[in-house]
Design a protein around this motif. Sequence first.
Motif, PDB file in Angstrom:
ATOM      1  N   PHE A 245       0.862  -1.098   0.009  1.00 34.54           N
ATOM      2  CA  PHE A 245       0.014  -0.050   0.109  1.00 34.54           C
ATOM      3  C   PHE A 245       0.689   1.383   0.140  1.00 34.54           C
ATOM      4  CE2 PHE A 245      -3.095   3.107   1.648  1.00 34.54           C
ATOM      5  CZ  PHE A 245      -3.922   2.935   1.176  1.00 34.54           C
ATOM      6  N   GLU A 246       1.946   1.133   0.424  1.00 38.78           N
ATOM      7  CA  GLU A 246       2.844   2.242   0.502  1.00 38.78           C
ATOM      8  C   GLU A 246       3.376   2.764  -0.608  1.00 38.78           C
ATOM      9  OE1 GLU A 246       3.780   3.986   3.368  1.00 38.78           O
ATOM     10  OE2 GLU A 246       2.442   2.313   4.215  1.00 38.78           O
ATOM     11  N   GLY A 247       3.361   2.085  -1.849  1.00 40.40           N
ATOM     12  CA  GLY A 247       3.587   2.531  -3.313  1.00 40.40           C
ATOM     13  C   GLY A 247       2.462   3.289  -3.722  1.00 40.40           C
ATOM     14  N   PHE A 248       1.208   2.840  -3.002  1.00 42.22           N
ATOM     15  CA  PHE A 248       0.065   3.856  -3.738  1.00 42.22           C
ATOM     16  C   PHE A 248      -0.557   4.837  -2.805  1.00 42.22           C
ATOM     17  CE2 PHE A 248       0.455   0.007  -5.819  1.00 42.22           C
ATOM     18  CZ  PHE A 248      -0.225   0.206  -7.060  1.00 42.22           C
ATOM     19  N   ARG A 249       0.169   5.351  -1.496  1.00 42.08           N
ATOM     20  CA  ARG A 249      -0.050   5.993  -0.453  1.00 42.08           C
ATOM     21  C   ARG A 249      -0.528   7.421  -1.273  1.00 42.08           C
ATOM     22  NH1 ARG A 249      -1.936   4.868   4.366  1.00 42.08           N
ATOM     23  NH2 ARG A 249       0.125   3.319   4.773  1.00 42.08           N
ATOM     24  N   GLY A 250      -1.575   7.894  -0.781  1.00 46.24           N
ATOM     25  CA  GLY A 250      -1.987   9.179  -1.485  1.00 46.24           C
ATOM     26  C   GLY A 250      -2.738   9.240  -2.662  1.00 46.24           C
ATOM     27  N   GLU A 251      -2.680   7.839  -3.478  1.00 49.52           N
ATOM     28  CA  GLU A 251      -3.372   7.578  -4.716  1.00 49.52           C
ATOM     29  C   GLU A 251      -4.842   7.597  -4.387  1.00 49.52           C
ATOM     30  OE1 GLU A 251      -5.037   5.977  -7.902  1.00 49.52           O
ATOM     31  OE2 GLU A 251      -4.899   4.820  -6.604  1.00 49.52           O
ATOM     32  N   TRP A 252      -5.758   8.130  -5.065  1.00 49.18           N
ATOM     33  CA  TRP A 252      -7.311   8.160  -4.646  1.00 49.18           C
ATOM     34  C   TRP A 252      -7.833   7.193  -4.716  1.00 49.18           C
ATOM     35  CZ3 TRP A 252     -12.044   7.192  -6.638  1.00 49.18           C
ATOM     36  CH2 TRP A 252     -12.983   7.734  -5.909  1.00 49.18           C
ATOM     37  N   ARG A 256      -9.455   5.368  -1.444  1.00 48.78           N
ATOM     38  CA  ARG A 256     -10.951   5.363  -1.472  1.00 48.78           C
ATOM     39  C   ARG A 256     -11.395   3.875  -0.854  1.00 48.78           C
ATOM     40  NH1 ARG A 256     -15.168   8.935  -1.179  1.00 48.78           N
ATOM     41  NH2 ARG A 256     -17.188   7.914  -2.377  1.00 48.78           N
ATOM     42  N   VAL A 257     -10.798   2.820  -1.586  1.00 52.32           N
ATOM     43  CA  VAL A 257     -10.946   1.457  -1.208  1.00 52.32           C
ATOM     44  C   VAL A 257     -10.694   1.370   0.429  1.00 52.32           C
ATOM     45  CG1 VAL A 257     -10.590  -0.757  -1.519  1.00 52.32           C
ATOM     46  CG2 VAL A 257     -10.771   0.643  -3.365  1.00 52.32           C
ATOM     47  N   ALA A 258      -9.532   1.678   0.686  1.00 54.96           N
ATOM     48  CA  ALA A 258      -9.271   1.671   2.196  1.00 54.96           C
ATOM     49  C   ALA A 258     -10.215   2.374   3.120  1.00 54.96           C
ATOM     50  CB  ALA A 258      -7.765   2.060   2.282  1.00 54.96           C
ATOM     51  N   TRP A 259     -10.701   3.216   2.453  1.00 54.54           N
ATOM     52  CA  TRP A 259     -11.735   4.096   3.196  1.00 54.54           C
ATOM     53  C   TRP A 259     -13.252   3.591   3.336  1.00 54.54           C
ATOM     54  CZ3 TRP A 259     -16.056   6.732   0.948  1.00 54.54           C
ATOM     55  CH2 TRP A 259     -16.723   7.253   1.766  1.00 54.54           C
ATOM     56  N   GLY A 294      -3.058  -1.288 -11.126  1.00 53.28           N
ATOM     57  CA  GLY A 294      -1.878  -1.017 -11.692  1.00 53.28           C
ATOM     58  C   GLY A 294      -0.396  -0.984 -10.906  1.00 53.28           C
ATOM     59  N   THR A 295       0.559  -0.160 -11.330  1.00 52.90           N
ATOM     60  CA  THR A 295       1.856  -0.241 -10.660  1.00 52.90           C
ATOM     61  C   THR A 295       1.998   1.059  -9.617  1.00 52.90           C
ATOM     62  OG1 THR A 295       3.001   0.672 -12.564  1.00 52.90           O
ATOM     63  CG2 THR A 295       2.781  -1.646 -12.304  1.00 52.90           C
ATOM     64  N   PRO A 296       2.816   1.207  -8.824  1.00 54.54           N
ATOM     65  CA  PRO A 296       3.146   2.367  -8.131  1.00 54.54           C
ATOM     66  C   PRO A 296       3.416   3.402  -9.166  1.00 54.54           C
ATOM     67  CG  PRO A 296       3.810   0.650  -6.668  1.00 54.54           C
ATOM     68  CD  PRO A 296       3.613   0.109  -8.021  1.00 54.54           C
ATOM     69  N   GLN A 297       4.416   2.946 -10.066  1.00 53.88           N
ATOM     70  CA  GLN A 297       5.022   4.013 -11.140  1.00 53.88           C
ATOM     71  C   GLN A 297       4.027   4.221 -12.122  1.00 53.88           C
ATOM     72  OE1 GLN A 297       6.143   0.805 -10.481  1.00 53.88           O
ATOM     73  NE2 GLN A 297       7.587   1.248  -8.818  1.00 53.88           N
ATOM     74  N   GLN A 298       3.126   3.686 -12.224  1.00 57.02           N
ATOM     75  CA  GLN A 298       1.996   3.999 -13.391  1.00 57.02           C
ATOM     76  C   GLN A 298       0.619   3.469 -12.690  1.00 57.02           C
ATOM     77  OE1 GLN A 298       2.797   2.705 -17.268  1.00 57.02           O
ATOM     78  NE2 GLN A 298       1.124   4.005 -18.082  1.00 57.02           N
ATOM     79  N   PRO A 299       0.017   4.287 -11.877  1.00 58.54           N
ATOM     80  CA  PRO A 299      -1.290   3.848 -11.417  1.00 58.54           C
ATOM     81  C   PRO A 299      -2.412   3.548 -12.370  1.00 58.54           C
ATOM     82  CG  PRO A 299      -0.404   5.306  -9.751  1.00 58.54           C
ATOM     83  CD  PRO A 299       0.609   5.424 -11.239  1.00 58.54           C
TER      84      PRO A 299
END
Length: 324
Positions: A245-252, A256-259, A294-299
Amino acid sequence: MDSLSQLTLGAAVTVAVMGKRVPLWQSALVGAVAGTLPDLDVFVDHGDAIRNMTLHRTESHALLLLTLIAPLLGWLVAGMTRSRPYWRSWCLAIWLALITHPLLDLTTVYGTQLGLPLTDFPFAIGSMSIVDPLYTLPLLLALGVALWRRDARGLRWNRAGLLVSTLYLGWSMLVQAFATHQIEQALVRQAVQPQQVLVTPTAFNTLVWRTVVMTPERYGEAYWSLLSPSRPLVIRWFDRHAALFEGFRGEWHAERVAWFSHGFYALRQQGTDTLIADLRMGEAPDYTFTFNLGTPQQPAAAPERQPSVRPSLSQAWHKLRERL
């Protein structure tokens, strides 16, 4: 809840309010439509699968907004049915048909944003399965008798159906509380210290309950039966891959799923892509809502929902018998 339950509840409530003021078929039809209206939001495409999931049961399920439109709908229906003297009764009947929809949805685990526009919190009790025949059948049978008889006794049948189905909702919450207590005691005996525990019924019943146990690094899944409450709780543990999840931290989309899942989520790798699953619905390894981030580099700009495998009826029945 499923569409048949909502349709039937709306019709039964409207028939109960309108009584013999108008033809029963008329009030049942209006109630069925009103009870279905909030779920028409499923036909709105918000652009991607995660938005579609988390924006379902939003404005169309908001108690305040439904309350505001009920008088307008009541006035329109009174005019269309040429029953202007009863427009106040129509307003009450339609209001009840509308707001009982999100209140019934509230008993499921999905999440209903009924507090909008004051809060977008996805409220969920989680004491009812999305489909439970023991809730729907009494309503449907009693409503059918009322429409067939079209007399005072038929109306009493309809009220009895509403009473029985409402009592069943209360039963589900009592059993959920008892199951939660028993499961928490079992976790103490096993020296498990969870961050969160979710207890929800399995499909079609309130006898077998599924629990999801969350820890920082893993999650567990177990089943508890009201018919064998003292049976040892057998937990299957899975790595939740929290580090992904750290690679997607801040990604909407990931946030959103976590919330929306209230923290009941897990991630895993699929090739170079990362998948995120809402653990509240479905069961390991197939969850109803799993998305490709996707990937942290290309969500992924528009994450897609991954197909889930549903067991056949015979497989579901076999699992239910085992767990009972």
